[in-house]
Design an enzyme around this catalytic site. Structure first.
Site, PDB file in Angstrom:
ATOM      1  N   GLU A 192       0.837  -1.211   0.000  1.00 22.27           N
ATOM      2  CA  GLU A 192       0.000   0.000   0.000  1.00 22.27           C
ATOM      3  C   GLU A 192       0.869   1.258   0.000  1.00 22.27           C
ATOM      4  OE1 GLU A 192      -3.072  -0.127  -0.466  1.00 22.27           O
ATOM      5  OE2 GLU A 192      -3.779  -2.064   0.272  1.00 22.27           O
TER       6      GLU A 192
ATOM      7  N   ASN B 283       1.221   4.018  -3.111  1.00 23.47           N
ATOM      8  CA  ASN B 283       0.979   5.463  -2.954  1.00 23.47           C
ATOM      9  C   ASN B 283       2.103   6.284  -3.589  1.00 23.47           C
ATOM     10  OD1 ASN B 283      -1.443   5.247  -1.648  1.00 23.47           O
ATOM     11  ND2 ASN B 283      -0.644   5.639   0.407  1.00 23.47           N
TER      12      ASN B 283
ATOM     13  N   ARG C  93     -10.042   4.014  -7.725  1.00 24.05           N
ATOM     14  CA  ARG C  93      -9.215   3.808  -6.542  1.00 24.05           C
ATOM     15  C   ARG C  93     -10.131   3.657  -5.327  1.00 24.05           C
ATOM     16  NH1 ARG C  93      -4.824   4.012  -9.055  1.00 24.05           N
ATOM     17  NH2 ARG C  93      -4.219   2.606  -7.415  1.00 24.05           N
TER      18      ARG C  93
END
Lengths: 102, 157
Positions: B46, B50, B105
């Protein structure tokens, strides 16, 4: 990352295998839609038996497909997520949209 | 005893796979359960996603640094970029918030990191970019001992 579809008992089974991260999503997104468009079925079961990894990118992908199916009145379900993937589904509340089978 | 690893690489699409695998492999010495290992790999994935998607917006020649450290039964992980920074960290951490809502997203990256790890801090670096720091205590049966010389020879005869 691999994706396949088959019809069984009136349902479309979509089998995901590999690692569904950002790159994996980009690899299968178009094929996923092509599979949804190429059969007639009453429901969709996303089978995750062979899926070894998923992060929240996968949630985005699934919600996108869920919205397409919802507009056609077709329910979507999840089958056989591994324990970490199951945890992501539970914290995201996604089982309220697409229930887990079994 | 402290163990550490430092990985600096270019943040290209796909680096999330090997960076989470590297950190997962680094944590193996803590003898984690499969679930703990899955948690750590997912959280790293994750954070790195990003950086690739938001901090660098697809430009693949910029550097990402992932640091891991093991002290006692806890793994400390930093993911550092030199990208555009986060204007409102509190908002970014909110579940389902995404700055790229047209891109399918989920806006759950920080929520997953928070849930899967014991602690999460997100801060803008004074010189630009963001540092995400996470820790997780592993249910610890002790740090795996170094193999003795005799063990290393097993199977090699």
């Amino acid at each position: 990352m691999k994706i396949d579809g088959k019809i069984e008992g009136g349902s479309l089974h979509v089998m995901l295998s590999g690692e569904l991260d950002e790159q994996g999503c980009r690899l299968v997104r178009a094929k996923f839609d092509a599979i949804l468009d190429s059969w007639r079925y009453g429901s969709v079961i996303v089978d995750m038996t062979e899926l070894s990894f998923m992060d929240s990118s996968g949630i985005g992908l699934l919600i996108g497909r869920f919205k397409r199916l919802k507009s056609r009145g077709i329910p979507m379900m999840i089958a056989n997520p591994n324990c970490t993937v199951d945890k992501i589904f539970r914290i995201s509340g996604i089982y309220n949209l697409m229930p887990k089978l079994g | 005893m402290k163990h550490f690893v430092n990985i600096e690489t270019n943040a290209t699409l796909g680096c999330e796979a090997y960076l989470r695998s590297c950190i997962g492999a680094f944590c193996v010495r803590l003898n984690p359960t499969l679930e703990e290992l899955g948690d750590i790999k997912t959280a790293v994935s994750e954070a790195v996603t990003n950086v690739v998607v938001h901090a660098y917006r697809g430009s693949s020649d910029r550097a990402i640094v992932v640091r891991g450290e093991i002290r006692d039964c806890t793994v400390y992980i930093d993911v550092v970029d030199r990208g555009c920074g986060i204007p409102d960290i509190e908002q970014a951490r909110r579940a389902f918030y995404t700055s790229a809502s047209t891109d399918e997203r989920s806006g759950l990256g920080f929520t997953v990191m928070e849930t899967f790890m014991d602690s999460l801090t997100v801060s803008n670096n004074p010189t630009g970019g963001v540092t995400v720091s996470m820790t997780k205590k592993i249910g610890c049966y002790g740090v795996a001992p170094l193999p003795s010389e005799g063990d290393l020879c097993v199977g090699a005869q």
